[in-house]
Each structure stands twice: as structure tokens, then as C-alpha cells.
Design a protein around this motif. Structure first.
Motif, PDB file in Angstrom:
ATOM      1  N   GLU A 157      -1.362  -5.495 -15.136  1.00 27.42           N
ATOM      2  CA  GLU A 157      -2.011  -5.810 -13.861  1.00 27.42           C
ATOM      3  C   GLU A 157      -2.903  -7.039 -13.969  1.00 27.42           C
ATOM      4  O   GLU A 157      -3.023  -7.809 -13.013  1.00 27.42           O
ATOM      5  N   ARG A 158      -3.532  -7.243 -15.116  1.00 26.37           N
ATOM      6  CA  ARG A 158      -4.455  -8.366 -15.269  1.00 26.37           C
ATOM      7  C   ARG A 158      -3.773  -9.525 -15.989  1.00 26.37           C
ATOM      8  O   ARG A 158      -3.030  -9.327 -16.947  1.00 26.37           O
ATOM      9  N   GLU A 159      -4.048 -10.720 -15.524  1.00 22.66           N
ATOM     10  CA  GLU A 159      -3.380 -11.918 -16.035  1.00 22.66           C
ATOM     11  C   GLU A 159      -3.537 -12.112 -17.542  1.00 22.66           C
ATOM     12  O   GLU A 159      -2.550 -12.428 -18.223  1.00 22.66           O
ATOM     13  N   PRO A 160      -4.735 -11.954 -18.133  1.00 24.89           N
ATOM     14  CA  PRO A 160      -4.866 -12.186 -19.583  1.00 24.89           C
ATOM     15  C   PRO A 160      -4.002 -11.263 -20.433  1.00 24.89           C
ATOM     16  O   PRO A 160      -3.714 -11.572 -21.589  1.00 24.89           O
ATOM     17  N   GLN A 161      -3.587 -10.123 -19.881  1.00 22.42           N
ATOM     18  CA  GLN A 161      -2.796  -9.157 -20.644  1.00 22.42           C
ATOM     19  C   GLN A 161      -1.291  -9.330 -20.419  1.00 22.42           C
ATOM     20  O   GLN A 161      -0.498  -8.588 -20.974  1.00 22.42           O
ATOM     21  N   ARG A 162      -0.911 -10.305 -19.625  1.00 25.34           N
ATOM     22  CA  ARG A 162       0.502 -10.437 -19.277  1.00 25.34           C
ATOM     23  C   ARG A 162       1.303 -11.258 -20.274  1.00 25.34           C
ATOM     24  O   ARG A 162       2.511 -11.075 -20.405  1.00 25.34           O
ATOM     25  N   ARG A 163       0.667 -12.189 -20.957  1.00 26.17           N
ATOM     26  CA  ARG A 163       1.378 -13.096 -21.857  1.00 26.17           C
ATOM     27  C   ARG A 163       0.751 -13.071 -23.250  1.00 26.17           C
ATOM     28  O   ARG A 163      -0.466 -13.203 -23.395  1.00 26.17           O
ATOM     29  N   TYR A 164       1.590 -12.897 -24.266  1.00 22.75           N
ATOM     30  CA  TYR A 164       1.153 -12.912 -25.656  1.00 22.75           C
ATOM     31  C   TYR A 164       1.888 -14.047 -26.371  1.00 22.75           C
ATOM     32  O   TYR A 164       3.120 -14.022 -26.469  1.00 22.75           O
ATOM     33  N   GLU A 165       1.137 -15.018 -26.842  1.00 18.58           N
ATOM     34  CA  GLU A 165       1.728 -16.156 -27.541  1.00 18.58           C
ATOM     35  C   GLU A 165       1.812 -15.836 -29.027  1.00 18.58           C
ATOM     36  O   GLU A 165       0.792 -15.553 -29.668  1.00 18.58           O
ATOM     37  N   LEU A 166       3.016 -15.893 -29.599  1.00 18.21           N
ATOM     38  CA  LEU A 166       3.225 -15.617 -31.013  1.00 18.21           C
ATOM     39  C   LEU A 166       3.406 -16.928 -31.778  1.00 18.21           C
ATOM     40  O   LEU A 166       3.518 -17.999 -31.174  1.00 18.21           O
ATOM     41  N   THR A 167       3.423 -16.835 -33.086  1.00 20.28           N
ATOM     42  CA  THR A 167       3.603 -18.045 -33.890  1.00 20.28           C
ATOM     43  C   THR A 167       5.018 -18.601 -33.698  1.00 20.28           C
ATOM     44  O   THR A 167       5.983 -17.833 -33.577  1.00 20.28           O
TER      45      THR A 167
END
Length: 212
Positions: A157-167
Motif C-alpha cells: 500500500e505504501r510507496e517505499p515498500q513497493r520497490r526493492y532494488e537489489l545488487t
């Protein structure tokens, strides 16, 4: 008499050398492997889609590369996380590719793909570099794929939790010396590069053992 004595000493010394050599591999093996935790550990028991973006120039030279890479990655995820107790479901890459062919905007929209296939997460790769022939010597083959990797939580629901950048991932095959191009070698190097790249990507999501 001297010969017999020397012969006895040598025979007695050989087992000692053999026993020392037999002990060595056990120590070496223990010191040269380690267990690696997943970089992202939330895919277990979830429904996952794999989305691959490549530059138009790459698609021009390799029209099916987007589908091929997604298939290799999806197959590796299914083998390691779907068939075991982790229970991860991977959306069929053929269905994703059919959808992308009809919806061009979705090629760079992980959330559109995720919603379309009711996925919990979308593994999104942007292929920044793709080559099978060595640019410094076109008569030789050396696969090279460089890509960014991110995971998108479709239901967050919250924008900061929607995308996870990996190496990022950089795959080079073969690593030591290129291979002379031929009708036989070209598909072999391409397939081996795909497999190695897919393993590097998939290993970000499950625990595995590596050699040091």
C-alpha cells in the motif's frame, strides 16, 4: 641387506604420505565453501512474474532474447523454490510475453504485469548490456550480460515498500578466454551464458552454497 632395509623404510614411509594426502581434501572442502543467505527472502509461497526489458537494438539482433532470459530465470526459480517446500509459483513466461506483445507500455511497467497475472511480486530486470560475440574480436564468442534487478511488491500500500532494488548482475562466459565462433559454438555459448545469468539472478532469492 642395505637394499632390504632401504626398501622397508620406503614402504613404511609411503602410507604416511598417503594418509596425509587423504586428510587434505576434507580440510580444503570445509574451508572453501560457505552458505549464502538470500538477498531478498520474501518470494517463498508467493506467486511471481519475471519481467525483462532490453534495448530495442538488442531485440533487433536477438528478437526472442526477452522471452528467453525470462524463461531461463523462471525455470531456475521454479526448480529451486517451486518444486521444493518453498512453494513459489512462477507465472508462465509465455503468457507474459504474449501480454507484452499486445501491450507495449507494460514492457516497462511491473505493476501492470503483476496485476494482469495476479502476482504477489514481479522480478524486473533491465538488461543494460547484452553480447554474445566479443566486441574486440568479432570472430570470437564471449557472452556478457549486465542487468539491474529489482523486485516489486504488487500488493504493497505504501510507496517505499513497493520497490526493492537489489545488487546488479554481471555475467561473463567463458570467463578466461573467448571461443572461436562457429555454427556449433555459437548456440552453445549463448545457452551457457543464459544458464549462468539465470542462476546468478535466481540465487538472490534462496539460500545456497558457493565455493570461495
Amino acid at each position: 641387506m642395505r637394499f632390504k632395509l632401504l626398501h622397508s623404510c620406503v614402504l613404511g614411509f609411503v602410507p604416511l604420505l598417503a594418509s596425509c594426502n587423504l586428510l587434505t581434501p576434507f580440510v580444503v572442502l570445509g574451508e572453501h565453501t560457505k552458505k549464502v543467505s538470500p538477498e531478498f527472502d520474501k518470494l517463498a509461497g508467493k506467486r511471481v512474474a519475471v519481467l525483462v526489458w532490453t534495448e530495442p537494438a538488442t531485440l533487433f539482433d536477438y528478437p526472442h532474447v526477452r522471452f528467453e532470459l525470462a524463461t531461463y530465470i523462471g525455470d531456475k526459480l521454479h526448480a529451486e523454490m517451486g518444486q521444493r517446500s518453498l512453494g513459489t509459483q512462477v507465472v508462465d513466461p509465455r503468457d507474459v510475453e504474449d501480454y507484452l506483445q499486445k501491450n507495449i507500455d507494460a514492457q516497462i511497467d511491473p505493476y501492470a504485469v503483476g496485476r494482469k497475472f495476479n502476482a504477489d511480486y514481479v522480478v524486473y530486470l533491465e538488461v543494460l548490456e547484452f553480447q554474445i560475440r566479443d566486441p574486440q574480436a568479432p570472430q570470437f564468442l564471449r557472452g556478457r550480460i549486465q542487468a539491474s534487478v529489482s523486485v516489486h511488491d504488487i500488493h504493497a500500500e505504501r510507496e517505499p515498500q513497493r520497490r526493492y532494488e537489489l545488487t546488479p548482475v554481471l555475467c561473463v562466459h567463458p570467463e578466461d578466454t573467448p571461443v572461436l565462433m562457429s555454427a556449433t559454438n555459437s548456440p552453445l555459448i549463448r545457452e551457457a551464458t543464459y544458464r549462468k545469468f539465470a542462476e546468478q539472478v535466481a540465487r538472490k532469492f534462496y539460500e545456497h552454497i558457493v565455493e570461495l
